[in-house]
Structure formats: structure tokens, C-alpha cells
Write a protein that holds these residues in place. Sequence first.
Motif, PDB file in Angstrom:
ATOM      1  N   PHE A 140       0.694  -0.949   0.086  1.00  0.00           N
ATOM      2  CA  PHE A 140      -0.083   0.030   0.096  1.00  0.00           C
ATOM      3  C   PHE A 140       0.815   1.306  -0.118  1.00  0.00           C
ATOM      4  O   PHE A 140       2.040   1.122   0.528  1.00  0.00           O
ATOM      5  CB  PHE A 140      -1.086  -0.089   1.098  1.00  0.00           C
ATOM      6  CG  PHE A 140      -0.274  -0.173   2.614  1.00  0.00           C
ATOM      7  CD1 PHE A 140      -0.011   0.589   3.355  1.00  0.00           C
ATOM      8  CD2 PHE A 140      -0.158  -1.476   2.987  1.00  0.00           C
ATOM      9  CE1 PHE A 140       0.724   0.524   4.698  1.00  0.00           C
ATOM     10  CE2 PHE A 140       0.469  -1.813   4.263  1.00  0.00           C
ATOM     11  CZ  PHE A 140       0.934  -0.816   4.963  1.00  0.00           C
ATOM     12  N   ASP A 141       0.382   2.413  -0.488  1.00  0.00           N
ATOM     13  CA  ASP A 141       1.126   3.526  -0.700  1.00  0.00           C
ATOM     14  C   ASP A 141       0.186   4.614  -0.700  1.00  0.00           C
ATOM     15  O   ASP A 141      -1.142   4.581  -1.007  1.00  0.00           O
ATOM     16  CB  ASP A 141       2.044   3.655  -1.552  1.00  0.00           C
ATOM     17  CG  ASP A 141       3.126   4.388  -1.583  1.00  0.00           C
ATOM     18  OD1 ASP A 141       3.288   5.204  -0.605  1.00  0.00           O
ATOM     19  OD2 ASP A 141       4.013   4.654  -2.605  1.00  0.00           O
ATOM     20  N   THR A 142       0.553   6.079  -0.260  1.00  0.00           N
ATOM     21  CA  THR A 142      -0.340   7.255  -0.570  1.00  0.00           C
ATOM     22  C   THR A 142       0.257   8.067  -1.620  1.00  0.00           C
ATOM     23  O   THR A 142       1.338   8.155  -1.845  1.00  0.00           O
ATOM     24  CB  THR A 142      -0.266   7.963   0.819  1.00  0.00           C
ATOM     25  OG1 THR A 142       1.048   8.197   0.951  1.00  0.00           O
ATOM     26  CG2 THR A 142      -0.838   7.286   2.108  1.00  0.00           C
ATOM     27  N   VAL A 143      -0.752   8.664  -2.378  1.00  0.00           N
ATOM     28  CA  VAL A 143      -0.292   9.713  -3.113  1.00  0.00           C
ATOM     29  C   VAL A 143      -1.430  10.780  -2.995  1.00  0.00           C
ATOM     30  O   VAL A 143      -2.278  10.750  -3.171  1.00  0.00           O
ATOM     31  CB  VAL A 143      -0.425   9.152  -4.570  1.00  0.00           C
ATOM     32  CG1 VAL A 143      -0.323  10.487  -5.624  1.00  0.00           C
ATOM     33  CG2 VAL A 143       0.586   8.083  -4.938  1.00  0.00           C
ATOM     34  N   ASP A 144      -0.887  12.052  -2.430  1.00  0.00           N
ATOM     35  CA  ASP A 144      -1.581  13.099  -2.168  1.00  0.00           C
ATOM     36  C   ASP A 144      -2.740  12.538  -0.884  1.00  0.00           C
ATOM     37  O   ASP A 144      -2.546  12.026  -0.120  1.00  0.00           O
ATOM     38  CB  ASP A 144      -2.518  13.741  -3.279  1.00  0.00           C
ATOM     39  CG  ASP A 144      -1.245  14.379  -4.152  1.00  0.00           C
ATOM     40  OD1 ASP A 144      -0.243  14.996  -3.766  1.00  0.00           O
ATOM     41  OD2 ASP A 144      -1.657  14.319  -5.534  1.00  0.00           O
ATOM     42  N   ASN A 145      -4.180  12.810  -1.467  1.00  0.00           N
ATOM     43  CA  ASN A 145      -5.072  12.202  -0.736  1.00  0.00           C
ATOM     44  C   ASN A 145      -5.945  10.657  -0.979  1.00  0.00           C
ATOM     45  O   ASN A 145      -6.774  10.408  -0.711  1.00  0.00           O
ATOM     46  CB  ASN A 145      -6.324  13.288  -0.480  1.00  0.00           C
ATOM     47  CG  ASN A 145      -7.020  13.480  -1.937  1.00  0.00           C
ATOM     48  OD1 ASN A 145      -6.578  13.530  -2.743  1.00  0.00           O
ATOM     49  ND2 ASN A 145      -8.307  13.561  -1.813  1.00  0.00           N
ATOM     50  N   TYR A 146      -4.896  10.163  -1.888  1.00  0.00           N
ATOM     51  CA  TYR A 146      -5.172   8.745  -2.265  1.00  0.00           C
ATOM     52  C   TYR A 146      -4.314   7.817  -1.422  1.00  0.00           C
ATOM     53  O   TYR A 146      -3.427   8.015  -1.130  1.00  0.00           O
ATOM     54  CB  TYR A 146      -5.064   8.412  -3.675  1.00  0.00           C
ATOM     55  CG  TYR A 146      -5.943   9.384  -4.364  1.00  0.00           C
ATOM     56  CD1 TYR A 146      -7.124   9.070  -4.747  1.00  0.00           C
ATOM     57  CD2 TYR A 146      -5.530  10.563  -5.116  1.00  0.00           C
ATOM     58  CE1 TYR A 146      -8.011   9.950  -5.227  1.00  0.00           C
ATOM     59  CE2 TYR A 146      -6.376  11.510  -5.746  1.00  0.00           C
ATOM     60  CZ  TYR A 146      -7.624  11.115  -6.165  1.00  0.00           C
ATOM     61  OH  TYR A 146      -8.354  12.143  -6.734  1.00  0.00           O
ATOM     62  N   LEU A 147      -5.039   6.546  -1.253  1.00  0.00           N
ATOM     63  CA  LEU A 147      -4.222   5.439  -0.583  1.00  0.00           C
ATOM     64  C   LEU A 147      -4.541   4.272  -1.744  1.00  0.00           C
ATOM     65  O   LEU A 147      -5.660   4.005  -2.040  1.00  0.00           O
ATOM     66  CB  LEU A 147      -4.810   5.040   0.880  1.00  0.00           C
ATOM     67  CG  LEU A 147      -4.128   3.837   1.559  1.00  0.00           C
ATOM     68  CD1 LEU A 147      -2.806   4.294   1.857  1.00  0.00           C
ATOM     69  CD2 LEU A 147      -5.060   3.360   2.781  1.00  0.00           C
ATOM     70  N   VAL A 148      -3.430   3.766  -2.225  1.00  0.00           N
ATOM     71  CA  VAL A 148      -3.633   2.457  -3.156  1.00  0.00           C
ATOM     72  C   VAL A 148      -3.004   1.373  -2.442  1.00  0.00           C
ATOM     73  O   VAL A 148      -2.044   1.249  -2.035  1.00  0.00           O
ATOM     74  CB  VAL A 148      -2.776   2.941  -4.324  1.00  0.00           C
ATOM     75  CG1 VAL A 148      -3.082   1.677  -5.434  1.00  0.00           C
ATOM     76  CG2 VAL A 148      -3.144   3.974  -5.011  1.00  0.00           C
ATOM     77  N   ILE A 149      -4.017   0.378  -2.282  1.00  0.00           N
ATOM     78  CA  ILE A 149      -3.741  -0.929  -1.687  1.00  0.00           C
ATOM     79  C   ILE A 149      -3.667  -2.157  -2.667  1.00  0.00           C
ATOM     80  O   ILE A 149      -4.663  -2.071  -3.682  1.00  0.00           O
ATOM     81  CB  ILE A 149      -4.882  -1.173  -0.714  1.00  0.00           C
ATOM     82  CG1 ILE A 149      -4.986   0.005   0.406  1.00  0.00           C
ATOM     83  CG2 ILE A 149      -4.419  -2.598   0.165  1.00  0.00           C
ATOM     84  CD1 ILE A 149      -6.279  -0.172   1.304  1.00  0.00           C
ATOM     85  N   LYS A 150      -2.824  -2.845  -2.760  1.00  0.00           N
ATOM     86  CA  LYS A 150      -2.619  -3.825  -3.699  1.00  0.00           C
ATOM     87  C   LYS A 150      -2.841  -5.283  -2.778  1.00  0.00           C
ATOM     88  O   LYS A 150      -2.281  -5.041  -1.786  1.00  0.00           O
ATOM     89  CB  LYS A 150      -1.403  -4.063  -4.136  1.00  0.00           C
ATOM     90  CG  LYS A 150      -0.885  -2.915  -5.225  1.00  0.00           C
ATOM     91  CD  LYS A 150      -1.933  -3.301  -6.459  1.00  0.00           C
ATOM     92  CE  LYS A 150      -1.202  -2.135  -7.681  1.00  0.00           C
ATOM     93  NZ  LYS A 150      -2.072  -2.481  -8.881  1.00  0.00           N
ATOM     94  N   THR A 151      -3.830  -5.911  -3.257  1.00  0.00           N
ATOM     95  CA  THR A 151      -4.141  -7.343  -2.645  1.00  0.00           C
ATOM     96  C   THR A 151      -3.921  -8.415  -3.293  1.00  0.00           C
ATOM     97  O   THR A 151      -3.403  -8.350  -4.497  1.00  0.00           O
ATOM     98  CB  THR A 151      -5.572  -7.360  -2.259  1.00  0.00           C
ATOM     99  OG1 THR A 151      -6.393  -7.696  -3.491  1.00  0.00           O
ATOM    100  CG2 THR A 151      -6.096  -5.993  -1.639  1.00  0.00           C
ATOM    101  N   LEU A 152      -3.800  -9.761  -2.762  1.00  0.00           N
ATOM    102  CA  LEU A 152      -3.962 -10.968  -3.469  1.00  0.00           C
ATOM    103  C   LEU A 152      -4.984 -10.900  -4.400  1.00  0.00           C
ATOM    104  O   LEU A 152      -6.076 -10.282  -4.301  1.00  0.00           O
ATOM    105  CB  LEU A 152      -4.183 -11.999  -2.513  1.00  0.00           C
ATOM    106  CG  LEU A 152      -3.154 -12.421  -1.605  1.00  0.00           C
ATOM    107  CD1 LEU A 152      -3.687 -13.475  -0.454  1.00  0.00           C
ATOM    108  CD2 LEU A 152      -1.751 -12.725  -2.122  1.00  0.00           C
ATOM    109  N   PRO A 153      -4.907 -11.574  -5.583  1.00  0.00           N
ATOM    110  CA  PRO A 153      -5.802 -11.597  -6.676  1.00  0.00           C
ATOM    111  C   PRO A 153      -7.363 -11.975  -6.090  1.00  0.00           C
ATOM    112  O   PRO A 153      -7.424 -12.871  -5.385  1.00  0.00           O
ATOM    113  CB  PRO A 153      -5.607 -13.057  -7.885  1.00  0.00           C
ATOM    114  CG  PRO A 153      -4.014 -12.776  -7.439  1.00  0.00           C
ATOM    115  CD  PRO A 153      -3.626 -12.588  -6.019  1.00  0.00           C
ATOM    116  N   GLY A 154      -8.211 -11.095  -6.537  1.00  0.00           N
ATOM    117  CA  GLY A 154      -9.613 -11.465  -6.115  1.00  0.00           C
ATOM    118  C   GLY A 154     -10.019 -11.008  -4.634  1.00  0.00           C
ATOM    119  O   GLY A 154     -11.228 -11.198  -4.282  1.00  0.00           O
TER     120      GLY A 154
END
Length: 154
Positions: free
Chosen positions: A87-101
Amino acid sequence: MRDERHKLILELILTQPVETQKQLIDLLQARGVQCAQATLSRDIRSLHLYKTSVPGGGTRYTVSQMDADGENREKLTNIARMCISTFDTVDNYLVIKTLPGMAKPVCSYLDVLEREDLIVGRVEGNNTVVVVARGPDQARALFGILEELIRDKD
């Protein structure tokens, strides 16, 4: 060991059709994980897996779509802990990567946090969740919550 086995079980059932416990035990053994049938049965209950029908006949294990109240909070927390890759932040967004599905269960986890003070909304894909935070400070606060969640995994 149990959390690693749970994570592998989720990965296996989400990346290929698994119809039986025997098949799942064989797949685990192929990955170097020994597991008794009784242990696997407990894992299946713990992970809230169930069998669903597939087009053309047959069945496969899948993850239960749990509601977001009561005792499910702990269960969703455990699933999120195992399924979040990065997971990481960009400005006011948080992007979360998960296992497939597994984006949907992670979104359910975010819902049970009940942090409307931090989260405006979220969008889920198959293995990615984009969270819109109220501002950069709130995105960093969410980042901290996820750091603590993942730290509890170790």
C-alpha cells in the motif's frame, strides 16, 4: 505458520478452481506445506470459505462475502491482514494492492473501521483498492492504520 498457510490457501483458491479438500491438500503439499485434513477443515471454517457452483457444473471453493457487523469485524481484519500485499499514498489517495480477487474483502474491512472522518470513498478492482481520503493527512493516518495491521501479522 497458520497465517502463512491461510494466505497460501486464499491464493490457491483465488487463482484456480479447487473443488475438494483433497485437491487443496495436494496443492499445499506441492508448495511444500504439509497439512492434515482436520487442520484444513478448521482453516476452511476460519477463512469462511464455502463451495459454490460454477457454470457448466461442478463446484469450487470461494471466499464468503461477509457482512460488516459484530464478530465479522475480527474476521475481516484477519482476512485483510493476510490479503494486503502493498500500500502507498499519493496526495489524498491510498492505493492498496491485494492478493488476486481479494479487493472486496479488504474494502469490507475498511467499512468496518467506520472512519468517515478519514475516508470519503473507495473503488475496488480485482486486486487493487483506491481509497479517497479527506486530505493528505488523513491518507497518512490510514497508511498508519494499515502499517499497524500488517505489523500484527509478523
